[in-house]
Design an enzyme around this catalytic site. Structure first.
Site: not given
Ligand code: AMP
Length: 242
Positions: A32, A107, A149, A182, A193
């Site tokens: 994404k 989400r 990654r 990360r 996750r």
């Molecule tokens: P990502 O970079 O999109 O994988 O997001 C990393 C982390 O940020 C996720 O595992 C969540 O802990 C938090 N996070 C990101 N987007 C959301 C969302 N829309 N709702 C809740 N937590 C989020």
């Protein structure tokens, strides 16, 4: 003159110019972030990644940032109310009037319901509804995708040790910063996750499949092929209503 070229949205924007708003759906590691950055550059619309926003708070070492990090390092979601407030503030900024791309949001069902109402209330869809791009990737390849990654702490670009390596080891092609893994891409957090995704986010795929403009794209194809399919989908729905 085209049939729709004269249409204007409430803010006076020509609807033919509008892109989206685009929602990118997909399991963590589906690509994404990589695709969102390309779409953003190609169509000149902002890329809004809630994950990137939370990581910026964490880097700033604020109390809020520490709270976000607690959720992130457990592989859990930040509470809906906080996420929606942050997204609301961002999408009301002027640069989002022509469209924007949401990466990692919504989400949950609650976030989705909030978003649909919010976009309608603020006339942010131009009457066309959202465009949902679902990057479908089988679970088998995800572990390998996530654990390899690398990302740039400075510009946020993503790489992969084997499938999308930087030109020089561990260095961002774009700005020369040293790449990092990360903190939440460790095996234990990845497992959490993926469970969180399955329970809370996967149901959104079925919801959007039957609501509005939905495109399922095979995310296991090479990144350039995925990008081309995305551009085709977005070009096909520019200026068209759902
Ligand atoms: P990502 O970079 O999109 O994988 O997001 C990393 C982390 O940020 C996720 O595992 C969540 O802990 C938090 N996070 C990101 N987007 C959301 C969302 N829309 N709702 C809740 N937590 C989020």
């Amino acid at each position: 003159m085209s049939r729709i070229s004269h249409l204007e949205g409430p803010q006076g924007h020509h609807e033919i110019d509008r892109v989206g708003p685009v929602i990118l759906l997909g399991v963590p590691g589906a690509g994404k972030g990589t695709q969102a950055k390309r779409i953003s550059a190609h169509y000149q619309i902002p890329h809004i990644s809630t994950g990137d926003m939370f990581r910026a708070f964490v880097r700033a070492e604020t109390t809020r940032g520490r709270q976000f990090w607690e959720y992130m390092q457990r592989g859990e979601l930040v509470p809906d109310k906080i996420v929606c407030e942050i997204v609301a503030e961002r999408v009301l900024q002027r640069d989002c009037q022509r469209g924007f791309i949401l990466d990692g949001f919504p989400r949950t069902v609650t976030q989705t319901e909030w978003l649909i109402k919010f976009l309608a209330k603020h006339h942010l869809t131009g009457g066309g509804g959202v465009v949902v791009l679902y990057l479908a990737v089988g679970y088998n390849s995800l572990f390998e995708r996530l654990s390899g990654r690398l990302s740039c702490p400075s510009c946020g670009r993503s790489y992969h040790r084997t499938t999308q390596p930087p030109k020089h080891d561990n260095v961002c092609d774009f700005d020369g910063a040293t790449l990092i893994q990360r903190g939440d891409d460790s095996p234990e957090v990845i497992r959490e996750r993926l469970t969180t995704y399955e329970q809370q986010t996967l149901p959104l795929v079925e919801y959007f499949r039957t609501h509005g403009r939905f495109y399922q794209i095979d995310g296991t194809e090479p990144a350039d092929v995925v990008t081309e399919r995305i551009y085709n989908a977005l070009d096909a729905c520019r200026g068209t209503a759902a």
